[in-house]
Scaffold this motif. Structure first.
Motif, short mmCIF file in Angstrom:
data_model
loop_
_atom_site.label_atom_id
_atom_site.label_comp_id
_atom_site.label_asym_id
_atom_site.label_seq_id
_atom_site.Cartn_x
_atom_site.Cartn_y
_atom_site.Cartn_z
N ASP A 35 0.83 -1.20 0.00
CA ASP A 35 0.00 0.00 0.00
C ASP A 35 0.87 1.26 0.00
N LEU A 36 0.29 2.34 -0.46
CA LEU A 36 0.98 3.62 -0.42
C LEU A 36 1.23 4.03 1.03
N SER A 37 2.28 4.77 1.25
CA SER A 37 2.52 5.32 2.58
C SER A 37 1.48 6.42 2.83
N TYR A 38 1.34 6.78 4.08
CA TYR A 38 0.41 7.85 4.45
C TYR A 38 0.76 9.13 3.69
N THR A 39 2.03 9.47 3.68
CA THR A 39 2.48 10.70 3.01
C THR A 39 2.20 10.66 1.51
N SER A 40 2.48 9.54 0.88
CA SER A 40 2.22 9.42 -0.56
C SER A 40 0.72 9.51 -0.85
N ALA A 41 -0.10 8.86 -0.02
CA ALA A 41 -1.55 8.92 -0.21
C ALA A 41 -2.06 10.35 -0.02
N ALA A 42 -1.50 11.07 0.94
CA ALA A 42 -1.91 12.46 1.16
C ALA A 42 -1.54 13.34 -0.03
N ILE A 43 -0.36 13.13 -0.58
CA ILE A 43 0.06 13.90 -1.76
C ILE A 43 -0.87 13.59 -2.93
N LEU A 44 -1.18 12.32 -3.13
CA LEU A 44 -2.07 11.95 -4.23
C LEU A 44 -3.48 12.49 -4.02
N ALA A 45 -3.96 12.47 -2.79
CA ALA A 45 -5.29 13.04 -2.51
C ALA A 45 -5.32 14.51 -2.89
N GLU A 46 -4.27 15.21 -2.54
CA GLU A 46 -4.19 16.63 -2.88
C GLU A 46 -4.11 16.83 -4.39
N GLN A 47 -3.23 16.09 -5.04
CA GLN A 47 -3.01 16.25 -6.48
C GLN A 47 -4.22 15.82 -7.31
N LEU A 48 -4.87 14.75 -6.89
CA LEU A 48 -5.98 14.20 -7.68
C LEU A 48 -7.29 14.95 -7.45
N PHE A 49 -7.52 15.40 -6.22
CA PHE A 49 -8.87 15.83 -5.88
C PHE A 49 -9.03 17.27 -5.40
N LEU A 50 -8.01 17.85 -4.79
CA LEU A 50 -8.22 19.12 -4.10
C LEU A 50 -8.74 20.21 -5.03
N ARG A 51 -8.07 20.44 -6.13
CA ARG A 51 -8.51 21.50 -7.06
C ARG A 51 -9.91 21.22 -7.58
N ARG A 52 -10.17 19.97 -7.91
CA ARG A 52 -11.49 19.60 -8.45
C ARG A 52 -12.60 19.88 -7.44
N VAL A 53 -12.36 19.47 -6.20
CA VAL A 53 -13.41 19.61 -5.18
C VAL A 53 -13.60 21.07 -4.80
N LEU A 54 -12.53 21.80 -4.61
CA LEU A 54 -12.67 23.20 -4.22
C LEU A 54 -13.30 24.06 -5.31
N SER A 55 -13.23 23.61 -6.55
CA SER A 55 -13.81 24.40 -7.65
C SER A 55 -15.23 23.96 -8.02
N LEU A 56 -15.80 23.02 -7.29
CA LEU A 56 -17.16 22.56 -7.61
C LEU A 56 -18.17 23.70 -7.48
N THR A 57 -18.99 23.86 -8.50
CA THR A 57 -20.10 24.82 -8.44
C THR A 57 -21.43 24.12 -8.67
N GLN A 58 -21.34 22.82 -8.93
CA GLN A 58 -22.53 21.98 -9.10
C GLN A 58 -22.17 20.61 -8.54
N ALA A 86 -9.23 20.99 4.01
CA ALA A 86 -9.24 22.15 3.11
C ALA A 86 -10.66 22.64 2.87
N VAL A 87 -11.60 21.73 2.70
CA VAL A 87 -12.99 22.12 2.48
C VAL A 87 -13.54 22.83 3.72
N LEU A 88 -13.24 22.30 4.90
CA LEU A 88 -13.76 22.88 6.13
C LEU A 88 -13.20 24.28 6.37
N GLN A 89 -11.97 24.50 5.96
CA GLN A 89 -11.33 25.79 6.21
C GLN A 89 -11.54 26.79 5.08
N GLU A 90 -12.11 26.34 3.99
CA GLU A 90 -12.35 27.22 2.84
C GLU A 90 -13.40 28.27 3.23
N PRO A 91 -13.09 29.55 3.03
CA PRO A 91 -14.07 30.58 3.37
C PRO A 91 -15.26 30.55 2.41
#
Length: 194
Positions: A35-58, A86-91
């Protein structure tokens, strides 16, 4: 490893790849051994999903939801630490992001990750936007009797929730969501509330 993984993600443009490919990539990640390490999984979560989720308008597409659910099935702790935080802290309102977190809490996350989400909510100032997330966590508590020991909130987390709700009561005097949340706490944990 971390700078190389971030560089590889950037080179592969994972943050902007088509969502149907994201599902395939997540399936491939789940099949990796070890399995991926915790750090690698966190980096992938950020790279794969963060921009997509924070930019959702629908609401998210079914491909994005499938990829999120797939990733969460194995790497929910780093996912929550990176993306949910990141979602919880997003203004701002972040209605689609809040709905997404609620859906993940209700449908995808394991009990320990649900508790992590609640602790993350209680670390930031409570807002109208966050009340549905707490409600979703409590919804997990009443879903299927009897509760498994893993679904019950630990006493210290429950006490922090009650303390936070009590301290925030004046700010939510006119909030229907707050009233629903307090009612849910009283109903779910009536034996612990004195």
């Amino acid at each position: 490893c971390c700078p190389q993984l971030e560089g590889l993600c950037s080179f592969l443009q994972l943050s902007t790849c088509p969502e149907h490919l994201l599902v395939c990539f997540c399936s491939w990640l789940l099949a990796l051994t070890p399995d991926l390490s915790y750090t690698s999984a966190a980096i992938l979560a950020e790279q794969l999903f963060l921009r997509r989720v924070l930019s959702l308008t629908q609401p998210p597409s079914r491909h994005l939801m499938a990829a999120l659910a797939s990733f969460c099935s194995k790497y929910s702790q780093p996912f929550c630490r990176v993306l949910v935080a990141a979602v919880l802290q997003e203004p701002g309102e972040g209605a689609e992001q809040t709905k997404l977190v609620c859906e993940l809490v209700e449908e995808c996350l394991e009990p320990d990750s649900v508790r992590l989400v609640l602790s993350q909510v209680l670390e930031v100032p409570l807002s109208e936007k966050l009340l549905p997330v707490v409600q979703a966590v409590l919804g997990r508590q009443v879903r299927g009797p009897p509760l498994s020991p893993q679904e019950v909130l630990p006493p210290e987390l429950f006490d922090l929730l009650v303390l936070t709700l009590c301290r925030q009561a004046p700010a939510f005097a006119a909030s229907l969501n707050y009233t629903k949340l307090v009612t849910a706490v009283l109903t779910t944990y009536q034996s612990q509330v004195s």
